[in-house]
Scaffold this active site. Structure first.
Site, PDB file in Angstrom:
ATOM      1  N   ALA A  66       0.849  -1.199   0.000  1.00 44.18           N
ATOM      2  CA  ALA A  66       0.000   0.000   0.000  1.00 44.18           C
ATOM      3  C   ALA A  66       0.881   1.244   0.000  1.00 44.18           C
ATOM      4  CB  ALA A  66      -0.890  -0.017   1.237  1.00 44.18           C
ATOM      5  N   GLY A 109       0.330  -4.970   0.815  1.00 43.04           N
ATOM      6  CA  GLY A 109      -0.884  -5.024  -0.007  1.00 43.04           C
ATOM      7  C   GLY A 109      -0.628  -5.677  -1.365  1.00 43.04           C
ATOM      8  N   GLU A 112      -0.985  -9.202  -0.693  1.00 45.93           N
ATOM      9  CA  GLU A 112      -2.417  -9.515  -0.521  1.00 45.93           C
ATOM     10  C   GLU A 112      -3.126  -9.584  -1.872  1.00 45.93           C
ATOM     11  OE1 GLU A 112      -2.810  -6.377   2.473  1.00 45.93           O
ATOM     12  OE2 GLU A 112      -3.647  -7.876   3.826  1.00 45.93           O
ATOM     13  N   GLU A 132       4.281  -4.903   7.235  1.00 39.50           N
ATOM     14  CA  GLU A 132       3.413  -3.966   7.965  1.00 39.50           C
ATOM     15  C   GLU A 132       3.840  -3.819   9.421  1.00 39.50           C
ATOM     16  OE1 GLU A 132       2.376  -6.141   5.770  1.00 39.50           O
ATOM     17  OE2 GLU A 132       0.654  -5.393   4.633  1.00 39.50           O
TER      18      GLU A 132
HETATM   19  C1  HXC Z   1       4.990   4.514  -1.005  1.00 42.15           C
HETATM   20  C2  HXC Z   1       6.919   3.573  -1.820  1.00 42.15           C
HETATM   21  C3  HXC Z   1       6.555   2.312  -1.266  1.00 42.15           C
HETATM   22  C4  HXC Z   1       5.308   2.222  -0.576  1.00 42.15           C
HETATM   23  C5  HXC Z   1       8.450   2.082  -2.260  1.00 42.15           C
HETATM   24  N1  HXC Z   1       8.102   3.378  -2.420  1.00 42.15           N
HETATM   25  N2  HXC Z   1       7.531   1.414  -1.557  1.00 42.15           N
HETATM   26  N3  HXC Z   1       6.149   4.657  -1.678  1.00 42.15           N
HETATM   27  N4  HXC Z   1       4.567   3.339  -0.474  1.00 42.15           N
HETATM   28  N5  HXC Z   1       4.842   1.050  -0.068  1.00 42.15           N
HETATM   29  C6  HXC Z   1       8.839   4.432  -3.132  1.00 42.15           C
HETATM   30  C7  HXC Z   1      10.076   4.867  -2.366  1.00 42.15           C
HETATM   31  O1  HXC Z   1       9.740   5.808  -1.377  1.00 42.15           O
HETATM   32  C8  HXC Z   1      10.930   5.445  -3.472  1.00 42.15           C
HETATM   33  O2  HXC Z   1      10.442   6.734  -3.784  1.00 42.15           O
HETATM   34  C9  HXC Z   1      10.603   4.548  -4.661  1.00 42.15           C
HETATM   35  O3  HXC Z   1       9.359   3.935  -4.362  1.00 42.15           O
HETATM   36  C10 HXC Z   1      11.644   3.447  -4.858  1.00 42.15           C
HETATM   37  O4  HXC Z   1      11.799   2.755  -3.639  1.00 42.15           O
HETATM   38  P1  HXC Z   1      13.226   2.506  -2.933  1.00 42.15           P
HETATM   39  O5  HXC Z   1      12.970   2.305  -1.503  1.00 42.15           O
HETATM   40  O6  HXC Z   1      14.192   3.590  -3.313  1.00 42.15           O
HETATM   41  O7  HXC Z   1      13.661   1.151  -3.650  1.00 42.15           O
HETATM   42  P2  HXC Z   1      14.603   0.007  -3.063  1.00 42.15           P
HETATM   43  O8  HXC Z   1      15.786   0.602  -2.356  1.00 42.15           O
HETATM   44  O9  HXC Z   1      14.847  -0.933  -4.187  1.00 42.15           O
HETATM   45  O10 HXC Z   1      13.739  -0.717  -1.923  1.00 42.15           O
HETATM   46  C11 HXC Z   1      12.570  -1.432  -2.281  1.00 42.15           C
HETATM   47  C12 HXC Z   1      11.742  -1.795  -1.032  1.00 42.15           C
HETATM   48  C13 HXC Z   1      11.428  -0.503  -0.240  1.00 42.15           C
HETATM   49  C14 HXC Z   1      12.528  -2.756  -0.162  1.00 42.15           C
HETATM   50  C15 HXC Z   1      10.468  -2.478  -1.521  1.00 42.15           C
HETATM   51  O11 HXC Z   1      10.938   0.494  -1.140  1.00 42.15           O
HETATM   52  C16 HXC Z   1      10.413  -0.672   0.829  1.00 42.15           C
HETATM   53  O12 HXC Z   1      10.734  -1.229   1.910  1.00 42.15           O
HETATM   54  N6  HXC Z   1       9.198  -0.174   0.622  1.00 42.15           N
HETATM   55  C17 HXC Z   1       8.127  -0.200   1.603  1.00 42.15           C
HETATM   56  C18 HXC Z   1       7.532  -1.575   1.670  1.00 42.15           C
HETATM   57  C19 HXC Z   1       6.408  -1.677   2.673  1.00 42.15           C
HETATM   58  O13 HXC Z   1       6.598  -1.387   3.876  1.00 42.15           O
HETATM   59  N7  HXC Z   1       5.227  -2.089   2.227  1.00 42.15           N
HETATM   60  C20 HXC Z   1       4.054  -2.303   3.087  1.00 42.15           C
HETATM   61  C21 HXC Z   1       3.193  -1.107   3.072  1.00 42.15           C
HETATM   62  S1  HXC Z   1       1.872  -1.327   4.216  1.00 42.15           S
HETATM   63  P3  HXC Z   1      11.445   7.969  -4.024  1.00 42.15           P
HETATM   64  O14 HXC Z   1      10.531   9.127  -4.211  1.00 42.15           O
HETATM   65  O15 HXC Z   1      12.330   8.052  -2.826  1.00 42.15           O
HETATM   66  O16 HXC Z   1      12.184   7.566  -5.285  1.00 42.15           O
HETATM   67  C22 HXC Z   1       0.723  -2.219   3.413  1.00 42.15           C
HETATM   68  C23 HXC Z   1      -0.579  -2.394   4.138  1.00 42.15           C
HETATM   69  C24 HXC Z   1      -1.631  -3.046   3.276  1.00 42.15           C
HETATM   70  O17 HXC Z   1       0.915  -2.690   2.338  1.00 42.15           O
HETATM   71  C25 HXC Z   1      -2.996  -2.767   3.826  1.00 42.15           C
HETATM   72  C26 HXC Z   1      -4.063  -3.165   2.842  1.00 42.15           C
HETATM   73  C27 HXC Z   1      -4.158  -2.355   1.619  1.00 42.15           C
END
Ligand code: HXC
Length: 258
Positions: A66, A109, A112, A132
């Site tokens: 998400a 997400g 999911e 999460e």
């Molecule tokens: C918003 C995101 C994002 C996310 C990545 N980006 N994941 N933005 N929401 N979930 C953005 C980064 O901020 C970055 O933007 C660009 O995408 C590239 O990501 P990087 O981090 O630079 O890439 P990398 O170093 O390759 O790392 C990849 C990654 C990391 C390991 C996947 O991005 C990460 O940990 N992302 C978050 C993952 C996460 O926590 N997901 C769960 C979300 S909660 P910029 O502008 O800096 O280039 C969830 C709840 C679901 O899903 C509920 C139901 C819907």
């Protein structure tokens, strides 16, 4: 074809392809994007030219979960009033086969969404995770439920508590992924598999999906009664007559989905 902002859609033979298209943000799912995915799926579900729906992601990841930027300022009541999971609830109601072909990161997400697919192909090297917990929350679109039903309590709670990355082959061992293919061949293999399902009698494919889904929630006896009704129902289809006639006549059947 409808113009979408966060996804791209196309029809390739009888396959309706939905491509997540926010590659700069690793296809992180904002609310409108989930709405578009659902709308595209429902539109393909109604489209007689489409027999199978294929879900893929553009860029280096299927989806990193998400959109955290969008979620960061949310509060409980705003989430309740948004009722965003109403869209998620409709995804499993799609009647046609939904095949997912995932690569790179399949997180939160995004994981999911992948678990909503009927068949999942993953590129070798794909990493899955429910991170999460590291953000102070937990999955909200079925992650704790679907993962536990698929892999059992022990691994599910470990992965959900640690948020650790799970390799595709580990998930394949647990029956979550159907096939692992090399990244260069993912799209080709996904289309090949989708075409194979598209060549089958659509009503039988539809009733099998409906019955298998019931197996997840129903006790065995009730599930078997449900299966039987679907079995009987297929004997009202032209395709049943055609399939059996073609066998007797030693020729290839031509299925119409009627
Ligand atoms: C918003 C995101 C994002 C996310 C990545 N980006 N994941 N933005 N929401 N979930 C953005 C980064 O901020 C970055 O933007 C660009 O995408 C590239 O990501 P990087 O981090 O630079 O890439 P990398 O170093 O390759 O790392 C990849 C990654 C990391 C390991 C996947 O991005 C990460 O940990 N992302 C978050 C993952 C996460 O926590 N997901 C769960 C979300 S909660 P910029 O502008 O800096 O280039 C969830 C709840 C679901 O899903 C509920 C139901 C819907």
């Amino acid at each position: 074809m409808t113009a979408y902002k966060f996804i791209e859609t196309s029809v390739d033979q009888q396959i309706g392809v939905i491509e997540l298209n926010r590659p700069k943000q690793l296809n992180s799912l904002n609310r409108n994007m989930v709405g578009e995915i659902l709308e595209a799926m429902q539109s393909f579900d109604r489209n007689d030219e489409v027999r199978v729906i294929l879900l893929v992601g553009k860029g280096k990841a299927f989806s990193a979960g998400a959109d955290i930027d969008e979620m960061a300022e949310a509060d409980s009541m705003s989430l309740e009033l948004l009722n965003q999971f109403a869209d998620w609830d409709q995804i499993p109601l799609i009647k046609k086969p939904v095949i997912g072909a995932v690569h790179g990161f399949v997180f939160g997400g995004g994981f999911e969404l992948a678990l909503c697919c009927d068949v999942l192909l993953a590129a070798d090297g794909t990493e899955f995770s429910f991170p999460e917990v590291t953000l102070g929350v937990m999955p909200g679109a079925g992650g704790t439920q679907r993962l536990t039903k698929l892999v059992g309590r022990a691994k599910a709670i470990e992965w959900l508590w640690t948020g650790e990355r799970i390799q595709a082959n580990e998930l394949q061992k647990h029956g979550v992924i159907n096939r692992i293919v090399s990244p260069e061949l993912l799209r080709e293999e996904a289309l090949r598999f989708s075409n194979k399902i598209a060549s089958m009698p659509p009503l039988a494919i539809r009733m099998i999906k409906d019955s298998v889904n019931k197996a997840v929630d129903y006790p065995l006896y009730e599930g078997m009664q449900y299966e039987r009704k679907n079995f009987y129902l297929l004997f009202s289809s032209e395709d049943q007559k055609e399939g059996m006639k073609a066998f007797v006549e030693k020729r290839k059947p031509v299925y119409k989905g009627k």
